[in-house]
Design a protein around this motif. Structure first.
Motif, short mmCIF file in Angstrom:
data_model
loop_
_atom_site.label_atom_id
_atom_site.label_comp_id
_atom_site.label_asym_id
_atom_site.label_seq_id
_atom_site.Cartn_x
_atom_site.Cartn_y
_atom_site.Cartn_z
N PRO A 8 -8.17 2.49 0.71
CA PRO A 8 -8.15 1.20 1.44
C PRO A 8 -6.79 0.50 1.36
CG PRO A 8 -10.16 1.41 0.16
CD PRO A 8 -9.27 2.53 -0.27
N GLU A 9 -6.17 0.51 0.18
CA GLU A 9 -4.87 -0.17 0.03
C GLU A 9 -3.78 0.56 0.80
OE1 GLU A 9 -2.05 -2.08 -3.52
OE2 GLU A 9 -3.59 -0.59 -4.03
N ILE A 10 -3.83 1.89 0.80
CA ILE A 10 -2.83 2.66 1.53
C ILE A 10 -2.99 2.44 3.04
CG2 ILE A 10 -2.08 5.00 2.11
CD1 ILE A 10 -2.71 5.75 -0.80
N ALA A 11 -4.23 2.45 3.51
CA ALA A 11 -4.48 2.24 4.94
C ALA A 11 -3.99 0.86 5.38
CB ALA A 11 -5.96 2.40 5.23
N ALA A 12 -4.11 -0.11 4.49
CA ALA A 12 -3.71 -1.48 4.82
C ALA A 12 -2.20 -1.67 4.92
CB ALA A 12 -4.27 -2.45 3.78
N THR A 13 -1.41 -0.67 4.52
CA THR A 13 0.04 -0.79 4.60
C THR A 13 0.56 -0.66 6.02
OG1 THR A 13 0.45 1.58 4.24
CG2 THR A 13 0.28 0.16 2.28
N GLY A 14 -0.29 -0.16 6.92
CA GLY A 14 0.12 -0.02 8.31
C GLY A 14 0.53 1.38 8.72
N VAL A 15 0.36 2.37 7.83
CA VAL A 15 0.68 3.75 8.20
C VAL A 15 -0.28 4.23 9.29
CG1 VAL A 15 1.72 4.36 5.99
CG2 VAL A 15 -0.75 4.68 6.33
N ASP A 16 0.18 5.18 10.07
CA ASP A 16 -0.64 5.71 11.17
C ASP A 16 -1.60 6.79 10.70
OD1 ASP A 16 0.60 4.37 13.64
OD2 ASP A 16 2.36 5.19 12.60
N TYR A 30 -13.41 4.44 4.46
CA TYR A 30 -12.49 3.55 3.75
C TYR A 30 -11.37 3.03 4.65
CZ TYR A 30 -14.56 4.98 -0.72
OH TYR A 30 -15.41 5.20 -1.78
N LEU A 31 -11.19 3.65 5.80
CA LEU A 31 -10.10 3.25 6.70
C LEU A 31 -10.55 2.25 7.76
CD1 LEU A 31 -8.49 6.77 7.30
CD2 LEU A 31 -8.30 5.26 5.33
N ALA A 32 -11.81 1.86 7.71
CA ALA A 32 -12.35 0.93 8.70
C ALA A 32 -11.52 -0.36 8.74
CB ALA A 32 -13.81 0.60 8.38
N GLY A 33 -11.25 -0.82 9.97
CA GLY A 33 -10.50 -2.06 10.14
C GLY A 33 -9.00 -1.87 10.13
N THR A 34 -8.54 -0.62 9.95
CA THR A 34 -7.11 -0.33 10.01
C THR A 34 -6.86 0.68 11.13
OG1 THR A 34 -7.07 1.63 8.56
CG2 THR A 34 -7.08 -0.55 7.50
N LYS A 35 -5.60 0.91 11.43
CA LYS A 35 -5.28 1.90 12.47
C LYS A 35 -5.11 3.30 11.89
CE LYS A 35 -0.23 1.35 12.41
NZ LYS A 35 0.97 1.11 13.25
N ALA A 36 -5.15 3.42 10.57
CA ALA A 36 -4.91 4.70 9.93
C ALA A 36 -5.98 5.73 10.27
CB ALA A 36 -4.83 4.52 8.42
N ARG A 37 -5.54 6.97 10.46
CA ARG A 37 -6.45 8.10 10.70
C ARG A 37 -6.30 9.10 9.56
NH1 ARG A 37 -7.98 8.99 15.91
NH2 ARG A 37 -9.56 10.29 14.90
N THR A 50 3.95 7.20 11.33
CA THR A 50 4.17 7.42 9.90
C THR A 50 2.93 8.04 9.27
OG1 THR A 50 3.46 5.15 9.46
CG2 THR A 50 5.84 5.56 9.63
N GLU A 51 3.16 8.84 8.24
CA GLU A 51 2.07 9.51 7.53
C GLU A 51 2.26 9.37 6.03
OE1 GLU A 51 0.79 14.13 6.55
OE2 GLU A 51 1.76 13.69 8.47
#
Length: 289
Positions: free
Chosen positions: A260-268, A128-135, A248-249
């Motif tokens: 997906p929406e949370i990952a899209a906010t830019g959190v690490d 679900y985190l694909a395409g974002t920088k979130a881990r 940020t976490e």
């Protein structure tokens, strides 16, 4: 030391201690079912059958379990940890003294089923985190005595381990902050403690509001800000406020649907306790053949 540089807790000593404790719990003064029914000289073989679809985990651990039970047991690995598996796959075979195979069976299955379930769920959520920088991060919401295996499974599934325990990172959560008298007081006391004790530990601060985020940034000397139970809109504001100064976490009641929406906010990072406390097992079976 085993070859897992990204997981310093996976030492030979720690793994051996876990396996011996688990065997002592299960075997006690003897596997009497096996001792009563199987001749000491009998030799047989078995294979690990996959009866489900997911990500395999615990193969490397199983090799250690078999060697601890009986060094005469010979394991042939067919699928390594991290393999995508489906019903009917064979992960490995084992041959040797029949009594030893039977004694090791339940421990290796308990570990592999649980670890494979966690690895599978971790891989599922990571997608679900694909395409974002979130881990995706795990937490300390683990089974007492089984944390080593659960966190190892998260790694195998593509996730990232958070701190292993209370000793390897400082995490100033809401109760710490409230007891200390606020974020500034908690962070200042922490720096004094680290200086006094000669320790070098990363510091993470939990924040509940944008005001607390600003206070954490103002006091400084921290390594990560945890954004607890914030809406996606609040997370975006917090990420903008932090502006890359520290990672940020996002944490707190995060559901699969919201990822997906949370990952899209830019959190690490996004920490999800369910990785280890709610993942279903993967159905596996050790069968004679």
């Amino acid at each position: 030391m085993l070859a897992y540089p990204s997981a310093p807790y996976l030492t030979t000593e720690a793994l051996t201690a876990f396996i011996r404790a688990a065997l002592a719990e299960d075997v006690g003064d003897g596997d009497h079912s096996t001792l009563a029914s199987i001749p000491a000289e009998a030799r047989n073989r078995a294979r690990l059958l996959v009866k489900d679809e997911g990500v395999l985990a615990g193969v490397a651990l199983t090799r250690l379990i078999l060697q601890e039970v009986d060094k005469e047991l010979e394991m042939t690995e067919l699928l390594p940890d991290g393999s995508r598996v489906r019903h009917g796959d064979v992960a490995f075979t084992v041959a040797g003294p029949a009594r030893s195979i039977l004694t090791a069976e339940r421990l290796l299955l308990n570990c592999m089923q649980r670890m494979s379930g966690i690895a599978t769920y971790t891989a599922q959520l990571t997608a679900y985190l694909a395409g974002t920088k979130a881990r995706l991060l795990d937490t300390r919401k683990t089974t007492p005595g089984f944390r080593l295996c659960e966190k190892w499974a998260v790694l195998i599934g593509g996730g990232v381990n958070h701190r292993y325990g209370l000793f390897d990172m400082i995490m100033l959560k809401d109760n710490h902050v409230d007891y200390a008298g606020g974020i500034t007081a908690a962070v200042q006391a922490t720096h004094a403690y680290l200086a006094r004790t000669g320790r070098q530990l990363a510091i993470e601060v939990e924040t509940r509001t944008l005001g607390e985020v600003q206070e954490a940034l103002t006091v400084g000397g921290i390594d990560r800000i945890l954004l607890d139970n914030m809406s996606p809109a609040q997370l975006r504001e917090a990420v903008a406020l932090v502006a890359g100064r520290v990672p940020t976490e996002a944490s707190g009641g995060i559901t699969e649907a919201a990822l997906p929406e949370i990952a899209a906010t830019g959190v690490d990072f996004i920490s999800v306790g369910a990785l280890t406390h709610s993942a279903p097992i993967l159905d596996l079976s050790l069968k004679a053949y």
